[in-house]
Design a protein around this motif. Structure first.
Motif, mmCIF file in Angstrom:
data_model
loop_
_atom_site.group_PDB
_atom_site.id
_atom_site.type_symbol
_atom_site.label_atom_id
_atom_site.label_comp_id
_atom_site.label_asym_id
_atom_site.label_seq_id
_atom_site.Cartn_x
_atom_site.Cartn_y
_atom_site.Cartn_z
ATOM 1 N N LEU A 167 13.619 -15.040 -14.023
ATOM 2 C CA LEU A 167 13.006 -14.275 -12.931
ATOM 3 C C LEU A 167 13.184 -14.539 -11.796
ATOM 4 O O LEU A 167 12.126 -14.965 -11.087
ATOM 5 N N ALA A 168 14.359 -14.630 -11.040
ATOM 6 C CA ALA A 168 14.782 -15.131 -9.688
ATOM 7 C C ALA A 168 14.101 -14.041 -8.735
ATOM 8 O O ALA A 168 13.874 -13.035 -9.086
ATOM 9 N N TYR A 169 13.917 -14.676 -7.285
ATOM 10 C CA TYR A 169 13.831 -13.822 -6.291
ATOM 11 C C TYR A 169 12.048 -13.174 -6.267
ATOM 12 O O TYR A 169 11.828 -12.404 -5.591
ATOM 13 N N ARG A 170 11.346 -13.906 -7.136
ATOM 14 C CA ARG A 170 10.009 -13.745 -7.415
ATOM 15 C C ARG A 170 9.230 -13.568 -6.311
ATOM 16 O O ARG A 170 8.553 -12.751 -5.849
ATOM 17 N N ASP A 171 9.077 -14.855 -5.542
ATOM 18 C CA ASP A 171 8.380 -14.860 -4.088
ATOM 19 C C ASP A 171 8.921 -13.803 -3.140
ATOM 20 O O ASP A 171 8.082 -13.620 -2.384
ATOM 21 N N GLU A 172 10.165 -13.625 -2.986
ATOM 22 C CA GLU A 172 10.579 -13.121 -1.920
ATOM 23 C C GLU A 172 9.991 -11.371 -2.120
ATOM 24 O O GLU A 172 9.752 -10.718 -1.367
ATOM 25 N N LEU A 173 10.109 -11.198 -3.434
ATOM 26 C CA LEU A 173 9.851 -9.748 -3.698
ATOM 27 C C LEU A 173 8.438 -9.474 -3.723
ATOM 28 O O LEU A 173 8.119 -8.528 -3.060
ATOM 29 N N THR A 174 7.614 -10.570 -3.790
ATOM 30 C CA THR A 174 5.938 -10.332 -3.662
ATOM 31 C C THR A 174 5.684 -10.061 -2.215
ATOM 32 O O THR A 174 5.029 -9.275 -1.639
ATOM 33 N N ALA A 175 6.615 -11.131 -1.401
ATOM 34 C CA ALA A 175 6.310 -11.126 0.342
ATOM 35 C C ALA A 175 6.785 -9.578 0.700
ATOM 36 O O ALA A 175 6.074 -9.164 1.567
ATOM 37 N N LEU A 176 7.805 -9.014 0.047
ATOM 38 C CA LEU A 176 8.445 -7.737 0.406
ATOM 39 C C LEU A 176 7.525 -6.553 0.374
ATOM 40 O O LEU A 176 7.429 -5.667 1.270
ATOM 41 N N ALA A 177 6.999 -6.658 -0.792
ATOM 42 C CA ALA A 177 5.844 -5.653 -1.420
ATOM 43 C C ALA A 177 4.834 -5.587 -0.268
ATOM 44 O O ALA A 177 4.402 -4.556 0.084
ATOM 45 N N GLN A 178 4.332 -6.682 0.172
ATOM 46 C CA GLN A 178 3.128 -6.816 1.067
ATOM 47 C C GLN A 178 3.709 -6.509 2.707
ATOM 48 O O GLN A 178 3.083 -6.044 3.385
ATOM 49 N N ASN A 179 5.009 -6.967 2.845
ATOM 50 C CA ASN A 179 5.335 -6.888 4.405
ATOM 51 C C ASN A 179 6.895 -6.376 4.224
ATOM 52 O O ASN A 179 7.819 -7.205 4.346
ATOM 53 N N PRO A 180 6.903 -5.039 4.165
ATOM 54 C CA PRO A 180 8.477 -4.506 3.946
ATOM 55 C C PRO A 180 9.126 -4.702 5.553
ATOM 56 O O PRO A 180 8.545 -4.886 6.560
ATOM 57 N N PRO A 181 10.303 -4.608 5.256
ATOM 58 C CA PRO A 181 11.468 -4.888 6.528
ATOM 59 C C PRO A 181 11.164 -3.574 7.362
ATOM 60 O O PRO A 181 10.984 -2.445 6.874
ATOM 61 N N GLY A 182 11.275 -3.876 8.630
ATOM 62 C CA GLY A 182 11.546 -2.581 9.728
ATOM 63 C C GLY A 182 10.413 -2.146 10.337
ATOM 64 O O GLY A 182 10.588 -1.184 11.189
ATOM 65 N N ASN A 183 9.163 -2.839 9.913
ATOM 66 C CA ASN A 183 8.020 -2.283 10.672
ATOM 67 C C ASN A 183 7.766 -0.870 10.620
ATOM 68 O O ASN A 183 7.507 -0.346 11.553
ATOM 69 N N LEU A 184 7.921 -0.261 9.441
ATOM 70 C CA LEU A 184 8.130 1.379 9.346
ATOM 71 C C LEU A 184 6.369 1.512 9.175
ATOM 72 O O LEU A 184 5.513 1.215 8.561
ATOM 73 N N SER A 185 6.043 2.708 9.835
ATOM 74 C CA SER A 185 4.521 3.225 9.713
ATOM 75 C C SER A 185 4.224 3.546 8.391
ATOM 76 O O SER A 185 3.179 3.586 7.805
ATOM 77 N N ASN A 186 5.238 4.207 7.551
ATOM 78 C CA ASN A 186 5.214 5.100 6.571
ATOM 79 C C ASN A 186 6.080 4.447 5.519
ATOM 80 O O ASN A 186 6.850 5.159 4.577
ATOM 81 N N ALA A 187 6.213 3.116 5.422
ATOM 82 C CA ALA A 187 6.951 2.502 4.292
ATOM 83 C C ALA A 187 6.511 2.617 2.845
ATOM 84 O O ALA A 187 5.363 2.931 2.716
ATOM 85 N N GLY A 188 7.560 2.709 1.919
ATOM 86 C CA GLY A 188 7.489 3.263 0.724
ATOM 87 C C GLY A 188 6.433 1.937 0.019
ATOM 88 O O GLY A 188 6.448 0.772 0.545
ATOM 89 N N ARG A 189 5.971 2.229 -1.237
ATOM 90 C CA ARG A 189 5.156 1.070 -1.964
ATOM 91 C C ARG A 189 6.121 0.599 -2.998
ATOM 92 O O ARG A 189 6.744 1.236 -3.742
ATOM 93 N N LEU A 190 6.198 -0.820 -2.938
ATOM 94 C CA LEU A 190 7.108 -1.433 -3.980
ATOM 95 C C LEU A 190 6.217 -1.976 -5.123
ATOM 96 O O LEU A 190 5.317 -2.697 -4.882
ATOM 97 N N GLN A 191 6.737 -1.789 -6.144
ATOM 98 C CA GLN A 191 6.079 -2.287 -7.515
ATOM 99 C C GLN A 191 7.249 -3.058 -8.154
ATOM 100 O O GLN A 191 8.171 -2.515 -8.424
ATOM 101 N N VAL A 192 7.135 -4.404 -8.674
ATOM 102 C CA VAL A 192 7.894 -4.850 -9.359
ATOM 103 C C VAL A 192 7.377 -5.328 -10.674
ATOM 104 O O VAL A 192 6.360 -5.834 -10.843
ATOM 105 N N ILE A 193 8.390 -4.816 -12.002
ATOM 106 C CA ILE A 193 7.728 -5.051 -13.296
ATOM 107 C C ILE A 193 8.924 -5.762 -13.517
ATOM 108 O O ILE A 193 9.974 -5.604 -14.000
#
Ligand SMILES: Cc1cc2nc3c(=O)[nH]c(=O)nc-3n(C[C@H](O)[C@H](O)[C@H](O)COP(=O)(O)OP(=O)(O)OC[C@H]3O[C@@H](n4cnc5c(N)ncnc54)[C@H](O)[C@@H]3O)c2cc1C
Length: 273
Positions: A167-193
């Motif tokens: 299950l590679a890229y775990r930590d980065e995906l967790t970080a991305l879910a909390q802090n999406p790239p691009g500083n968008l005010s309406n960023a989508g919500r990421l769930q990793v299953i």
């Protein structure tokens, strides 16, 4: 004559003979396990791709060059190219790949390939990215790119592997879910299953079983808290061709269709072999 067969696979040629390719340099190698690695290379001048596309790359062996397709995991704006690969036992290309180290030469075609990109979808609110093994690669690139976060309300990445250590890229995906790239005010919500098929799940968050099983028994939708619907869901499938074929069948049963050139649909696919 092309250096590649239609499916992006091998055909031998010397580096000099491939006007389409340019010599680059491996800049880093990270081993997740003895069989799984992420590596970066310098980027050919002017190389421009859309997240989700793949490169054709060559490594020399005693008979000349071996060429294979590899999805970029890097964001299009990154200075280097990044790839995520598995070493296949007895595999022609990956036997060479297994030995790469920073400073080694690697050949990359000047042009990127592939149609598994988010802009294929003209509508829909929820993006489902279903992957097995290294098939997560294009979704890493897609999620590192701000575009998808502004385009969809919900992003669901499903990563199914045999063993938990894959299950590679775990930590980065967790970080991305909390802090999406691009500083968008309406960023989508990421769930990793995540799901494992051979190990017992290490925690209650990890599911057990194949993507097709989890689709059929409703666990994926339940875990995401989102229904899969013709109106709202757009789906990308990448990795093992058996998973893709079976999932296509299941999606068809739900009234979903592949995106065609000028015809909108609900899913796009990419087989790795
Ligand atoms: C469009 C496209 C994109 C691809 N992107 C990637 C990528 O980002 N990362 C990656 O590791 N591979 C990727 N592949 C697969 C890659 O091109 C090679 O097939 C793979 O590296 C094996 O090459 P080989 O010469 O070592 O093995 P071969 O001698 O060609 O043996 C192929 C066999 O290895 C197995 N196999 C091939 N690829 C995989 C895989 N990824 N996971 C598990 N089993 C596999 C299959 O059983 C297949 O029949 C992609 C393939 C395509 C068509």
């Amino acid at each position: 004559m092309s250096s590649f067969q239609q499916d992006g696979s091998k055909m031998n040629a010397t580096p000099q003979a491939t006007q389409k390719a340019t010599q680059q340099t491996v800049t880093s190698v990270h081993r997740w396990t003895d069989k799984l690695l992420t590596f970066t290379t310098t980027k050919p001048d002017g190389y421009s791709f859309t997240a989700g596309q793949y490169a054709r790359m060559g490594l020399p062996d005693e008979s000349g060059m071996i060429w294979r397709a590899y999805s970029m995991t890097s964001a299009p704006s990154d200075a280097e190219l990044e790839f995520y690969g598995i070493i296949v036992e007895g595999g022609l290309f990956t036997t060479q790949l297994d030995g790469i180290k920073p400073g080694d030469p690697i050949w990359i075609e000047r042009q990127p390939y592939g149609f598994m990109t988010v802009d294929r979808f003209t509508d829909g609110n929820d993006l489902w990215m279903l992957s097995t093994g290294t098939g997560i690669g294009p979704f890493i690139s897609i999620l590192r790119d701000p575009y998808v976060w502004g385009r969809f309300h919900n992003l669901v990445l499903v990563h199914c592997v045999r063993h938990a250590d894959e299950l590679a890229y775990r930590d980065e995906l967790t970080a991305l879910a909390q802090n999406p790239p691009g500083n968008l005010s309406n960023a989508g919500r990421l769930q990793v299953i995540r799901s494992v098929t051979r190990d017992e799940p290490a925690d209650s968050k990890t599911l057990s079983g194949r993507i097709t099983t989890l689709l059929q028994n409703g666990e994926l939708e339940q875990r995401a808290g989102l229904p899969l619907s013709v109106e709202g869901s757009r789906i990308m499938l990448c990795g093992n061709p058996e998973m893709i074929e079976e999932t296509r069948r299941l999606l068809h049963e739900r009234g979903m269709r592949p995106v065609r050139r000028a015809i909108p649909g609900q899913f796009v696919t990419e087989n790795y072999w």
